[in-house]
Motif scaffolding. Structure first.
Motif, PDB file in Angstrom:
ATOM      1  N   GLY A  22      12.562  10.339  -3.088  1.00 50.36           N
ATOM      2  CA  GLY A  22      14.028  10.350  -3.090  1.00 50.36           C
ATOM      3  C   GLY A  22      14.542   9.319  -4.073  1.00 50.36           C
ATOM      4  N   PRO A  23      15.454   8.422  -3.636  1.00 50.14           N
ATOM      5  CA  PRO A  23      16.006   7.418  -4.543  1.00 50.14           C
ATOM      6  C   PRO A  23      15.189   6.131  -4.615  1.00 50.14           C
ATOM      7  CG  PRO A  23      17.151   7.302  -2.472  1.00 50.14           C
ATOM      8  CD  PRO A  23      16.152   8.435  -2.354  1.00 50.14           C
ATOM      9  N   PHE A  24      13.961   6.162  -4.126  1.00 49.42           N
ATOM     10  CA  PHE A  24      13.111   4.973  -4.107  1.00 49.42           C
ATOM     11  C   PHE A  24      11.903   5.150  -5.017  1.00 49.42           C
ATOM     12  CE2 PHE A  24      15.080   5.313   0.098  1.00 49.42           C
ATOM     13  CZ  PHE A  24      15.737   4.092   0.172  1.00 49.42           C
ATOM     14  N   LEU A  25      11.660   4.169  -5.870  1.00 53.79           N
ATOM     15  CA  LEU A  25      10.452   4.140  -6.682  1.00 53.79           C
ATOM     16  C   LEU A  25       9.564   3.043  -6.112  1.00 53.79           C
ATOM     17  CD1 LEU A  25       8.831   5.129  -9.119  1.00 53.79           C
ATOM     18  CD2 LEU A  25       9.972   3.355 -10.462  1.00 53.79           C
ATOM     19  N   LEU A  26       8.527   3.483  -5.402  1.00 53.47           N
ATOM     20  CA  LEU A  26       7.590   2.542  -4.800  1.00 53.47           C
ATOM     21  C   LEU A  26       6.510   2.225  -5.813  1.00 53.47           C
ATOM     22  CD1 LEU A  26       7.077   4.389  -1.385  1.00 53.47           C
ATOM     23  CD2 LEU A  26       8.916   2.824  -2.039  1.00 53.47           C
ATOM     24  N   TYR A  27       6.118   0.977  -5.886  1.00 57.56           N
ATOM     25  CA  TYR A  27       5.025   0.624  -6.787  1.00 57.56           C
ATOM     26  C   TYR A  27       4.122  -0.398  -6.124  1.00 57.56           C
ATOM     27  CZ  TYR A  27       8.360  -3.067  -8.112  1.00 57.56           C
ATOM     28  OH  TYR A  27       9.262  -4.092  -8.098  1.00 57.56           O
ATOM     29  N   SER A  28       2.840  -0.254  -6.454  1.00 57.88           N
ATOM     30  CA  SER A  28       1.815  -1.106  -5.869  1.00 57.88           C
ATOM     31  C   SER A  28       0.816  -1.464  -6.960  1.00 57.88           C
ATOM     32  CB  SER A  28       1.120  -0.348  -4.731  1.00 57.88           C
ATOM     33  OG  SER A  28       0.138  -1.155  -4.137  1.00 57.88           O
ATOM     34  N   GLY A  29       0.309  -2.662  -6.898  1.00 56.91           N
ATOM     35  CA  GLY A  29      -0.652  -3.123  -7.891  1.00 56.91           C
ATOM     36  C   GLY A  29      -0.298  -4.528  -8.332  1.00 56.91           C
ATOM     37  N   PRO A  30      -0.843  -4.956  -9.470  1.00 57.23           N
ATOM     38  CA  PRO A  30      -0.611  -6.322  -9.943  1.00 57.23           C
ATOM     39  C   PRO A  30       0.795  -6.502 -10.525  1.00 57.23           C
ATOM     40  CG  PRO A  30      -1.955  -5.141 -11.523  1.00 57.23           C
ATOM     41  CD  PRO A  30      -1.753  -4.217 -10.344  1.00 57.23           C
ATOM     42  N   VAL A  31       1.804  -6.528  -9.650  1.00 60.18           N
ATOM     43  CA  VAL A  31       3.195  -6.607 -10.088  1.00 60.18           C
ATOM     44  C   VAL A  31       3.509  -7.917 -10.803  1.00 60.18           C
ATOM     45  CG1 VAL A  31       4.047  -4.973  -8.372  1.00 60.18           C
ATOM     46  CG2 VAL A  31       3.970  -7.405  -7.826  1.00 60.18           C
ATOM     47  N   GLU A  32       2.673  -8.915 -10.593  1.00 64.60           N
ATOM     48  CA  GLU A  32       2.914 -10.201 -11.251  1.00 64.60           C
ATOM     49  C   GLU A  32       2.772 -10.090 -12.774  1.00 64.60           C
ATOM     50  OE1 GLU A  32      -1.366  -9.832 -10.117  1.00 64.60           O
ATOM     51  OE2 GLU A  32       0.506  -9.640  -9.003  1.00 64.60           O
ATOM     52  N   ASN A  33       2.166  -9.005 -13.259  1.00 64.69           N
ATOM     53  CA  ASN A  33       2.017  -8.786 -14.704  1.00 64.69           C
ATOM     54  C   ASN A  33       3.266  -8.175 -15.334  1.00 64.69           C
ATOM     55  OD1 ASN A  33      -0.612  -9.679 -14.418  1.00 64.69           O
ATOM     56  ND2 ASN A  33      -1.476  -7.641 -14.343  1.00 64.69           N
TER      57      ASN A  33
ATOM     58  N   LEU B   2       2.487   4.372  -8.705  1.00 62.70           N
ATOM     59  CA  LEU B   2       3.876   4.570  -8.345  1.00 62.70           C
ATOM     60  C   LEU B   2       4.062   5.842  -7.544  1.00 62.70           C
ATOM     61  CD1 LEU B   2       3.796   3.406 -11.552  1.00 62.70           C
ATOM     62  CD2 LEU B   2       6.171   3.132 -10.944  1.00 62.70           C
ATOM     63  N   ALA B   3       5.131   5.858  -6.763  1.00 61.81           N
ATOM     64  CA  ALA B   3       5.504   7.054  -6.011  1.00 61.81           C
ATOM     65  C   ALA B   3       7.022   7.129  -5.976  1.00 61.81           C
ATOM     66  CB  ALA B   3       4.943   7.011  -4.598  1.00 61.81           C
ATOM     67  N   LEU B   4       7.559   8.237  -6.440  1.00 60.85           N
ATOM     68  CA  LEU B   4       8.995   8.477  -6.374  1.00 60.85           C
ATOM     69  C   LEU B   4       9.269   9.262  -5.099  1.00 60.85           C
ATOM     70  CD1 LEU B   4      11.719   8.170  -7.784  1.00 60.85           C
ATOM     71  CD2 LEU B   4      11.258  10.347  -8.924  1.00 60.85           C
TER      72      LEU B   4
ATOM     73  N   ASN C 150       0.851  -1.189   0.000  1.00 62.54           N
ATOM     74  CA  ASN C 150       0.000   0.000   0.000  1.00 62.54           C
ATOM     75  C   ASN C 150       0.892   1.247   0.000  1.00 62.54           C
ATOM     76  OD1 ASN C 150      -1.391   2.287   1.467  1.00 62.54           O
ATOM     77  ND2 ASN C 150      -3.117   0.870   1.229  1.00 62.54           N
ATOM     78  N   LEU C 151       0.758   2.079  -1.030  1.00 60.02           N
ATOM     79  CA  LEU C 151       1.592   3.285  -1.121  1.00 60.02           C
ATOM     80  C   LEU C 151       1.391   4.218   0.067  1.00 60.02           C
ATOM     81  CD1 LEU C 151       1.468   4.388  -4.875  1.00 60.02           C
ATOM     82  CD2 LEU C 151       3.335   3.277  -3.657  1.00 60.02           C
ATOM     83  N   ASP C 152       0.141   4.452   0.444  1.00 58.71           N
ATOM     84  CA  ASP C 152      -0.139   5.385   1.539  1.00 58.71           C
ATOM     85  C   ASP C 152       0.524   4.951   2.839  1.00 58.71           C
ATOM     86  OD1 ASP C 152      -1.684   7.154  -0.016  1.00 58.71           O
ATOM     87  OD2 ASP C 152      -3.468   5.911   0.261  1.00 58.71           O
ATOM     88  N   ASP C 153       0.581   3.644   3.071  1.00 62.33           N
ATOM     89  CA  ASP C 153       1.231   3.140   4.285  1.00 62.33           C
ATOM     90  C   ASP C 153       2.749   3.221   4.199  1.00 62.33           C
ATOM     91  OD1 ASP C 153      -1.282   2.551   5.297  1.00 62.33           O
ATOM     92  OD2 ASP C 153      -1.165   0.401   4.832  1.00 62.33           O
ATOM     93  N   ALA C 154       3.302   3.022   3.002  1.00 61.36           N
ATOM     94  CA  ALA C 154       4.752   2.950   2.833  1.00 61.36           C
ATOM     95  C   ALA C 154       5.422   4.312   2.705  1.00 61.36           C
ATOM     96  CB  ALA C 154       5.072   2.101   1.602  1.00 61.36           C
TER      97      ALA C 154
ATOM     98  N   PRO D  26       5.298   7.333   4.212  1.00 61.63           N
ATOM     99  CA  PRO D  26       5.920   8.034   5.353  1.00 61.63           C
ATOM    100  C   PRO D  26       7.289   7.470   5.739  1.00 61.63           C
ATOM    101  CG  PRO D  26       3.592   7.690   5.777  1.00 61.63           C
ATOM    102  CD  PRO D  26       3.924   6.918   4.527  1.00 61.63           C
ATOM    103  N   PHE D  27       7.431   6.143   5.740  1.00 64.84           N
ATOM    104  CA  PHE D  27       8.717   5.531   6.079  1.00 64.84           C
ATOM    105  C   PHE D  27       9.791   5.928   5.076  1.00 64.84           C
ATOM    106  CE2 PHE D  27      11.642   1.980   5.139  1.00 64.84           C
ATOM    107  CZ  PHE D  27      12.410   2.037   6.292  1.00 64.84           C
ATOM    108  N   TYR D  28       9.480   5.844   3.773  1.00 64.78           N
ATOM    109  CA  TYR D  28      10.475   6.156   2.750  1.00 64.78           C
ATOM    110  C   TYR D  28      10.798   7.646   2.704  1.00 64.78           C
ATOM    111  CZ  TYR D  28      10.764   1.363   1.347  1.00 64.78           C
ATOM    112  OH  TYR D  28      11.009   0.016   1.348  1.00 64.78           O
ATOM    113  N   LYS D  29       9.840   8.513   3.049  1.00 65.57           N
ATOM    114  CA  LYS D  29      10.126   9.946   3.161  1.00 65.57           C
ATOM    115  C   LYS D  29      11.148  10.183   4.265  1.00 65.57           C
ATOM    116  CE  LYS D  29       6.625  12.733   3.446  1.00 65.57           C
ATOM    117  NZ  LYS D  29       5.281  13.325   3.611  1.00 65.57           N
ATOM    118  N   GLU D  30      10.938   9.547   5.406  1.00 66.55           N
ATOM    119  CA  GLU D  30      11.866   9.721   6.519  1.00 66.55           C
ATOM    120  C   GLU D  30      13.231   9.135   6.184  1.00 66.55           C
ATOM    121  OE1 GLU D  30      12.331   8.795  11.262  1.00 66.55           O
ATOM    122  OE2 GLU D  30      10.339   8.798  10.365  1.00 66.55           O
ATOM    123  N   LEU D  31      13.237   7.956   5.590  1.00 71.46           N
ATOM    124  CA  LEU D  31      14.488   7.296   5.220  1.00 71.46           C
ATOM    125  C   LEU D  31      15.284   8.143   4.222  1.00 71.46           C
ATOM    126  CD1 LEU D  31      16.037   4.626   5.682  1.00 71.46           C
ATOM    127  CD2 LEU D  31      14.819   3.704   3.718  1.00 71.46           C
ATOM    128  N   ALA D  32      14.600   8.721   3.234  1.00 64.93           N
ATOM    129  CA  ALA D  32      15.260   9.529   2.213  1.00 64.93           C
ATOM    130  C   ALA D  32      15.538  10.956   2.672  1.00 64.93           C
ATOM    131  CB  ALA D  32      14.402   9.563   0.944  1.00 64.93           C
TER     132      ALA D  32
END
Length: 115
Positions: A47-58, A43-45, A16-20, A22-28
């Motif tokens: 800092g140096p992290f590209l977070l992605y959520s959804g059907p990644v198996e595709n 997707l959410a960029l 879940n992007l909304d949950d993830a 805050p942690f990556y903002k603090e980390l970056a």
């Protein structure tokens, strides 16, 4: 001679992007978050992290996203090495990208940002 590679971005699959975010903002150490869709993914960029959520198996799992000044020398080097182009150059929300499998099996997305 300057490098064509401008930065490397770690790709991180999250539930879940909304949950993830805050942690990556603090980390970056940044407050800046750029959210955008790509096909069925969100997707959410951060800092140096590209977070992605959804059907990644595709999608093919990528090691990282490599930001480049130009895709031309990348395509040349990949061709000379015999790498497999999994996705030909195509326009995405923030530029032009390709996806390639290197001879060692690793998969990278190469992105030339829109000027």
């Amino acid at each position: 001679m300057s490098s064509n590679i401008q930065a490397m971005i770690a790709n991180v699959s999250v539930e879940n992007l909304d949950d993830a975010i805050p942690f990556y903002k603090e980390l970056a150490g940044t407050e800046e978050v750029r959210r955008f869709p790509y096909r069925e993914l969100e997707l959410a960029l951060v800092g140096p992290f590209l977070l992605y959520s959804g059907p990644v198996e595709n999608y093919v799992s990528q090691t990282a996203t490599v930001l480049v000044g130009s895709l031309d020398p990348v395509l040349d080097a990949l061709g000379k090495a015999g790498a497999e182009i999994l996705e030909e150059p195509n326009e995405v929300p923030n530029g032009t990208r390709i996806v390639a499998r290197h001879l060692d099996g690793s998969v990278f997305e190469y992105l030339q940002l829109r000027a």
